[in-house]
Design an enzyme around this catalytic site. Structure first.
Site, mmCIF file in Angstrom:
data_model
loop_
_atom_site.group_PDB
_atom_site.id
_atom_site.type_symbol
_atom_site.label_atom_id
_atom_site.label_comp_id
_atom_site.label_asym_id
_atom_site.label_seq_id
_atom_site.Cartn_x
_atom_site.Cartn_y
_atom_site.Cartn_z
ATOM 1 N N ASP A 25 8.125 -0.441 19.690
ATOM 2 C CA ASP A 25 8.016 0.173 18.255
ATOM 3 C C ASP A 25 8.380 1.674 18.709
ATOM 4 O O ASP A 25 9.389 2.236 17.986
ATOM 5 C CB ASP A 25 6.484 0.303 17.903
ATOM 6 C CG ASP A 25 6.377 1.169 16.647
ATOM 7 O OD1 ASP A 25 6.610 0.724 15.536
ATOM 8 O OD2 ASP A 25 5.756 2.389 16.820
ATOM 9 N N GLY A 72 5.471 8.685 10.357
ATOM 10 C CA GLY A 72 4.570 8.804 8.972
ATOM 11 C C GLY A 72 4.809 9.884 8.105
ATOM 12 O O GLY A 72 5.985 10.161 7.793
ATOM 13 N N THR A 100 0.873 -1.312 0.057
ATOM 14 C CA THR A 100 -0.035 0.014 -0.303
ATOM 15 C C THR A 100 0.818 1.415 -0.070
ATOM 16 O O THR A 100 0.508 2.228 -0.728
ATOM 17 C CB THR A 100 -1.091 -0.001 1.182
ATOM 18 O OG1 THR A 100 -0.348 -0.376 2.286
ATOM 19 C CG2 THR A 100 -1.980 -0.937 1.062
ATOM 20 N N VAL A 101 1.704 1.179 0.693
ATOM 21 C CA VAL A 101 2.693 2.352 0.670
ATOM 22 C C VAL A 101 3.641 2.696 -0.582
ATOM 23 O O VAL A 101 3.432 3.718 -1.299
ATOM 24 C CB VAL A 101 3.909 2.435 1.716
ATOM 25 C CG1 VAL A 101 4.888 3.667 1.697
ATOM 26 C CG2 VAL A 101 3.334 2.447 3.207
ATOM 27 N N LYS A 127 12.005 3.757 17.302
ATOM 28 C CA LYS A 127 11.676 5.176 16.614
ATOM 29 C C LYS A 127 12.567 6.056 17.404
ATOM 30 O O LYS A 127 13.078 7.010 16.858
ATOM 31 C CB LYS A 127 10.319 5.577 16.578
ATOM 32 C CG LYS A 127 9.381 4.923 15.647
ATOM 33 C CD LYS A 127 8.040 5.238 15.719
ATOM 34 C CE LYS A 127 7.130 4.385 14.723
ATOM 35 N NZ LYS A 127 5.598 4.204 15.070
ATOM 36 N N VAL A 140 10.017 7.083 10.785
ATOM 37 C CA VAL A 140 9.410 7.901 12.027
ATOM 38 C C VAL A 140 8.422 8.953 11.734
ATOM 39 O O VAL A 140 8.439 9.930 10.910
ATOM 40 C CB VAL A 140 10.633 8.431 12.845
ATOM 41 C CG1 VAL A 140 10.093 8.856 14.178
ATOM 42 C CG2 VAL A 140 11.778 7.503 12.992
ATOM 43 N N GLY A 177 0.017 5.278 8.331
ATOM 44 C CA GLY A 177 -1.157 5.437 7.121
ATOM 45 C C GLY A 177 -0.277 5.177 5.701
ATOM 46 O O GLY A 177 0.820 5.898 5.921
ATOM 47 N N GLU A 207 13.000 9.822 6.247
ATOM 48 C CA GLU A 207 11.844 10.403 6.751
ATOM 49 C C GLU A 207 10.443 9.620 7.071
ATOM 50 O O GLU A 207 9.917 9.904 8.233
ATOM 51 C CB GLU A 207 11.363 11.615 5.849
ATOM 52 C CG GLU A 207 10.254 12.552 6.524
ATOM 53 C CD GLU A 207 10.729 13.360 7.415
ATOM 54 O OE1 GLU A 207 10.219 12.963 8.659
ATOM 55 O OE2 GLU A 207 11.027 14.445 7.232
ATOM 56 N N LYS A 209 11.652 1.417 9.524
ATOM 57 C CA LYS A 209 11.969 1.901 11.024
ATOM 58 C C LYS A 209 12.806 0.776 11.659
ATOM 59 O O LYS A 209 13.574 1.016 12.511
ATOM 60 C CB LYS A 209 10.895 2.549 11.903
ATOM 61 C CG LYS A 209 9.952 1.489 12.189
ATOM 62 C CD LYS A 209 8.980 1.817 13.027
ATOM 63 C CE LYS A 209 7.742 0.514 13.109
ATOM 64 N NZ LYS A 209 6.629 1.018 12.665
#
Lengths: 438, 438
Positions: free
Chosen positions: B201, B134, B13-14, B205, B132, B306, B129, B105
């Site tokens: 998680d 989104g 999806t990304v 980050k 971390v 997202g 970028e 990440k």
């Protein structure tokens, strides 16, 4: 190794900060730029004034031509402020092929689009992060981070003085004049505070942001602008009661009505839900909420003014344009601003929910009269609360109504109708808009 | 005109979002880069799966060598996620002189410093970028906006799942398990939520942020990490009563003790004053507060995850590294990360104020016992409140204390002492730290 030579126009507190930061961080900046930065010439008014410690006297000049006419200068940094003589200097720098970094919001607000086009034509960069929001990287975010997205709306607290005054009014129930006096005593407000509290400074910044976000080419004086002088402590109280906080906002959004695109730009006090992030940006802090079609909401907050935050932004811009110049990529930044002829939507076309504080004589029929005038224009009431009344002195009663979303033009007609006839309205009605963001 | 050819590793999806954004914004991106971007090759696992509409079948391959071995590819974009095989691919791309953009990440948290050094040696850029926060431009801000400043502290809400759960617990008094279930039903939490709710998680980050902010080279598993499973609705209630909101924070700060520099990194639930901006970042939103020596505080907030927000960040990175490559400035971004051997301060050296919820048997001497244990270690009590007690059933009583700033080691010794002797403590004491930011 080649150095990138900088000409600094102005060496006040921001300029001094720029010199200091460039020297203290010489090594990391050289790595980022690809070559050392050298402060070659510094234009000042008074050559005898003590400047940054360590700044060599032979770099200082009172003659602009010594900076702008020196062909070895690669990048011109303008931190004079004001339109004149800054505009002429910046134009000359652009026309002679130098990239320019400026912290000058007034210059950008008044002449932004023409300077961008001039820079584009000359193939140089014009960078102005420090012109809006001091140390907040909002220009960079609009220009770079959102490069593949479309900004649909922006909403910002961009004037620290107004935000400080509203914050103090809300926290301690101070009247406007007392909070203003406090801001002046603390050095947050000028002796003549009009530019800040009447919203003009915010309108300047909104025009700069809208140029990048929407490609808008809008004269700042055509932006609908309201200040905060009319806000009273009771407005903060009522707003809190309905779950809102009063903030002074600069709002820009793209609109499409009947297939026709327009941009809506307005500066005014507004109600924000109390638990939103933006509502909790207090004191002299600034914040800008950007909404990207793909990105969703993105809030940036920090010190909107101050010498060092501003200098940090100027230096970041210097690094960008110096690096681009060194590698022959100058002008890309400027070329990617897409100016378009812009239709500015009239304020009467704006749509939002409203807070209305009527000050009425407590007599039979008053509510029916107001509600009737609103209903006539299809403005529907969501909540209502009344304070005062029932005493014999004939003091006006406060009646506050929150409306559903209505059109500004319709609301104004309704209020005009309510003001007429029946002699119910004791004093002018206070109108606050509810911000379009939650 | 030359094009910049991209090899995409992964097209979920990304990746699909990246393809879409690059194609929809082709013209403006070409202006910014200095040449058109071309999606030359796309590595996928299943070639028959429907991808982005309009993505030509002949670009798709299931063979990593077809991407990494193609000498015409300039920039490799890694959106596979996970350490393997992503690490090998990224290394190969770097070693063959390509710049790399990654949204990974996990890869950065585990191998960030070595990949940065590898890229530096090869003279290429490594941009991350999207790894971390989104769509929040925090890496860009650390790397560019703050280039002439020193970050002294960062404090972030960097896990949307945990923030959603805490928000729902506070809003509706839900127990942790109910809020977690709700998050899972909405797709905000995995079936195995450990990575999110146990703080790992967030620790990943934090390590990536600390690498940029402090040059820290810290294995993520050495970061002090606490999750949110032990938070109970009553903790939210007491926190509110004292004027705080409970958030799950990742905190990094530089410390200097006796002339020795160290970095303090910790992930744990913490109390933030209710009216701070960070405390009002709710739901799945993320936010990072950076404190620069010159800039002061700067808060960035938005969607931390997202597909589209992440893709927007990936594309912004692609523009940066592609433009730099085209103009021969590749590698500058990587070179400006200044890694340093890092001493990680032990958690016992941390200093903050504490919220302590004792669950005690309501009998004479209990307060004297606890207060004595705290006093013995110089932990001083700021406020105290008790709930329950006075009934005959012998149910434990809740005693909550807010302390002044104390050293973690001293606090732990005090709590250990309080737990011993006298049989006063019914259940383990809940300890929450007060965040170092106001």
């Amino acid at each position: 190794m080649k150095t990138v030579r900088l000409g600094l126009l102005g060496c006040g507190t921001v300029g001094g900060g720029v010199v200091r930061l460039i020297r203290e961080n010489a090594s990391v900046l050289a790595t980022r730029v690809g070559a050392p930065l050298e402060i070659a010439k510094v234009l000042v008014r008074d050559p005898n004034k003590e400047r940054v410690p360590g700044l060599e006297r032979d770099r200082i000049t009172t003659d602009a031509a010594a900076v702008l006419g020196d062909p070895s200068i690669d990048v011109v940094v303008e931190v004079l402020g004001g339109v004149d003589p800054a505009k002429g200097y910046v134009e000359q720098a652009i026309d002679t092929g130098r990239s320019v970094v400026t912290a000058n919001k007034m210059l950008l607000a008044v002449h932004g689009p023409e300077l961008v086009e001039r820079a584009e034509k000359a193939g140089v960069d014009l960078a102005f992060e420090a012109s809006v929001g001091g140390g907040i990287p909002v220009i960079r975010t609009l220009r770079e981070a959102l490069t593949s997205d479309a900004v649909t709306r922006l909403c910002g607290i961009v004037n620290g003085t107004s935000n400080y005054i509203l914050t103090r009014m809300r926290q301690d129930g101070l009247p406007f004049v007392t909070a203003l006096k406090e801001a002046q005593d603390k050095g947050y407000a000028e002796a003549d505070p009009g530019l800040d509290v009447d919203g003009h400074d915010a309108a300047h910044k909104l025009v700069v942001l809208a140029m990048l976000a929407f490609g808008a080419r809008v004269p700042h004086e055509t932006v609908y602008t309201e200040g905060i002088r009319d806000i009273e402590p009771i407005d903060h109280e009522f707003a809190a009661r309905f779950g809102y906080t009063v903030k002074h906002l600069a709002i820009g959004q793209m609109r499409e009505t009947n297939g026709k695109k327009s941009v809506e730009l307005r500066v005014h006090p507004a109600l924000l839900p109390t638990h939103t992030t933006l509502a909790n940006v207090n004191g002299v802090l600034n914040a800008i909420l950007l909404e990207g079609r793909a990105l969703g909401p993105c809030l940036l907050s920090g010190r909107g003014a101050g010498d060092l935050p501003t200098a940090v932004s100027v230096v970041a811009d210097v690094v960008d344009v110096a690096g681009a110049r060194l590698s022959g990529a100058g002008g890309r930044m400027t070329r990617s601003v897409r100016l378009a002829e812009t239709h500015l939507a009239p304020i009467d076309d704006a749509e939002c929910a409203y807070y209305l504080r009527f000050q009425v004589f407590d007599r039979p029929g008053v509510l029916a009269h107001i509600a009737g005038a609103l209903a006539e224009e299809n403005v529907s009431i969501l909540e209502m609360v009344q304070r005062g009344g029932g005493d014999a002195r004939g003091e006006p009663v406060q009646v506050v109504m929150m409306t559903h979303v209505a059109r500004e033009g319709a609301l104004r007609r309704a209020l005009a109708a309510a003001a007429k006839g029946g002699d119910y309205i004791a004093k002018p009605t206070h109108v606050l808009r509810v911000a379009p963001v939650g």
